[in-house]
Scaffold this active site. Structure first.
Site, PDB file in Angstrom:
ATOM      1  N   ASP A   1      39.018  -4.549  67.665  1.00  0.00           N
ATOM      2  CA  ASP A   1      37.644  -4.110  67.030  1.00  0.00           C
ATOM      3  C   ASP A   1      37.391  -5.113  65.935  1.00  0.00           C
ATOM      4  OD1 ASP A   1      35.466  -2.712  66.384  1.00  0.00           O
ATOM      5  OD2 ASP A   1      36.572  -1.060  65.516  1.00  0.00           O
TER       6      ASP A   1
ATOM      7  N   HIS B   1      31.678 -11.814  69.720  1.00  0.00           N
ATOM      8  CA  HIS B   1      32.254 -11.416  70.995  1.00  0.00           C
ATOM      9  C   HIS B   1      32.969 -12.689  71.573  1.00  0.00           C
ATOM     10  CE1 HIS B   1      31.025  -7.406  70.401  1.00  0.00           C
ATOM     11  NE2 HIS B   1      29.454  -7.727  70.500  1.00  0.00           N
TER      12      HIS B   1
ATOM     13  N   LEU C   1      53.387 -10.733  83.741  1.00  0.00           N
ATOM     14  CA  LEU C   1      52.421  -9.737  82.882  1.00  0.00           C
ATOM     15  C   LEU C   1      51.458  -9.330  83.515  1.00  0.00           C
ATOM     16  CD1 LEU C   1      51.593  -9.057  79.627  1.00  0.00           C
ATOM     17  CD2 LEU C   1      50.037 -10.864  79.923  1.00  0.00           C
TER      18      LEU C   1
HETATM   19  C1  IPE Z   1      35.952   0.877  70.370  1.00  0.00           C
HETATM   20  O1  IPE Z   1      35.335   0.009  69.205  1.00  0.00           O
HETATM   21  C2  IPE Z   1      35.751   0.098  71.764  1.00  0.00           C
HETATM   22  C3  IPE Z   1      36.184  -1.059  72.061  1.00  0.00           C
HETATM   23  C4  IPE Z   1      37.025  -1.894  71.207  1.00  0.00           C
HETATM   24  C5  IPE Z   1      35.843  -1.549  73.306  1.00  0.00           C
HETATM   25  P1  IPE Z   1      33.900   0.645  68.868  1.00  0.00           P
HETATM   26  O2  IPE Z   1      33.614  -0.373  67.753  1.00  0.00           O
HETATM   27  O3  IPE Z   1      33.021   0.910  70.041  1.00  0.00           O
HETATM   28  O4  IPE Z   1      34.411   1.981  68.290  1.00  0.00           O
HETATM   29  P2  IPE Z   1      33.754   2.913  67.155  1.00  0.00           P
HETATM   30  O5  IPE Z   1      32.226   3.047  67.434  1.00  0.00           O
HETATM   31  O6  IPE Z   1      33.698   2.269  65.817  1.00  0.00           O
HETATM   32  O7  IPE Z   1      34.517   4.245  67.083  1.00  0.00           O
HETATM   33  C1  IPE Z   2      34.872  -4.728  69.479  1.00  0.00           C
HETATM   34  O1  IPE Z   2      33.822  -5.375  68.297  1.00  0.00           O
HETATM   35  C2  IPE Z   2      34.157  -5.196  70.667  1.00  0.00           C
HETATM   36  C3  IPE Z   2      33.442  -4.011  71.645  1.00  0.00           C
HETATM   37  C4  IPE Z   2      33.410  -2.964  71.094  1.00  0.00           C
HETATM   38  C5  IPE Z   2      32.947  -4.657  72.546  1.00  0.00           C
HETATM   39  P1  IPE Z   2      32.612  -4.640  67.594  1.00  0.00           P
HETATM   40  O2  IPE Z   2      31.296  -5.227  68.302  1.00  0.00           O
HETATM   41  O3  IPE Z   2      32.808  -3.100  67.771  1.00  0.00           O
HETATM   42  O4  IPE Z   2      32.638  -4.903  66.030  1.00  0.00           O
HETATM   43  P2  IPE Z   2      32.307  -4.363  64.920  1.00  0.00           P
HETATM   44  O5  IPE Z   2      33.037  -3.067  64.899  1.00  0.00           O
HETATM   45  O6  IPE Z   2      30.783  -4.203  65.019  1.00  0.00           O
HETATM   46  O7  IPE Z   2      32.539  -5.171  63.706  1.00  0.00           O
HETATM   47 MG    MG Z   3      33.425  -1.532  66.514  1.00  0.00          MG
END
Ligand code: IPE
Ligand code: IPE
Ligand code: MG
Length: 228
Positions: free
Chosen positions: A11, A28, A122
């Site tokens: 995240d 990303h 792995l």
């Molecule tokens: C969780 O992250 C999903 C992934 C890392 C793929 P999100 O950013 O989507 O989660 P929330 O919405 O903050 O709970």
């Molecule tokens: C996690 O990073 C990746 C996915 C959920 C695909 P985020 O896109 O959720 O990043 P934040 O939480 O907005 O910083």
């Molecule tokens: Mg996120």
């Protein structure tokens, strides 16, 4: 203490980009680099299973441009990495509602799974269009479809999950200072240890993984029993 399976909620890509006044998609992309570092580090630390939460069943709610960008990234990255993974003796597998993904990505996924099937060093599990509740629903649906008439036990459910042979995660790491599961490994994570890192995912590295492992090694997993 045994550590077979590390699961990571990757995240913070969006916030990483925002801090740099960049579009989220570049966050990303930077996240992909962190994936590469982390896979290598996990293999170096002798971890046999690494699962990465890449796209949740709830992530479709994001703006279409972001969803499309992420899909292109999966498409490009999986294709590009397969040969390298074969060389590194890594087996790539996927968990989630794969059938709901664009057709060409489904094909890329099946090819990648087949081509890396013999990987021994792995197992890398990418959770794509994955939701923990959906996984349990899908398991029950499969049971019903099979016309299962026997007693339903934990083992019956487990054997109908996406990857029944995958050991439960020993350690679940979440980056970016968020403290929630967001529908990840609900069944499999019932006795997992948690580790939260304040690093945004694109900044995650080998040292951070090592810190998480060291923290895990100090834990006392009681599984409802008493301290040993
Ligand atoms: C969780 O992250 C999903 C992934 C890392 C793929 P999100 O950013 O989507 O989660 P929330 O919405 O903050 O709970
Ligand atoms: C996690 O990073 C990746 C996915 C959920 C695909 P985020 O896109 O959720 O990043 P934040 O939480 O907005 O910083
Ligand atoms: Mg996120």
């Amino acid at each position: 203490m045994s550590l077979k399976h590390i699961a990571i909620i990757m995240d913070g890509n969006g916030r990483w980009a925002k801090k740099r006044h960049l579009p989220r998609l570049l966050g990303h992309r930077a996240g992909v680099k962190a994936v590469e570092r982390t896979v290598r580090a996990a293999a170096d630390f002798g971890i046999p299973y690494l699962s990465l939460y890449a796209f949740s069943t709830e992530n479709w709610k994001r703006p279409q441009t972001e969803v499309k960008g992420l899909m292109s990234l999966f498409r490009y990255y999986i294709n590009k990495k397969v040969l390298e993974l074969v060389k590194e003796d890594v087996r790539l597998r996927f968990a989630g509602r794969i059938k709901e993904l664009p057709k060409d990505i489904q094909e890329i996924i099946h090819e990648a799974e087949n081509e890396t099937e013999k990987g021994q060093r792995l197992q890398l599990i990418v959770c794509l269009n994955y939701g923990g509740r959906q996984e349990i629903v899908d398991a029950v649906q499969k049971l019903l479809k099979d016309g299962y008439k026997g007693e339903v036990t934990e083992e019956t459910i487990r054997s109908h999950l996406y990857l029944p042979d995958l050991p439960d995660p020993d350690l679940i790491i979440r980056t970016s200072g968020e403290y929630r599961l967001s529908n990840f490994w609900l069944w499999e994570g019932s006795y997992s240890e948690f580790y939260f890192s304040s690093l945004l995912w694109p900044d995650f590295n080998k040292e951070a993984l090592q810190e998480a492992i060291l923290s895990y090694e100090k834990r006392d997993r009681r599984y409802g029993g008493i301290q040993r």
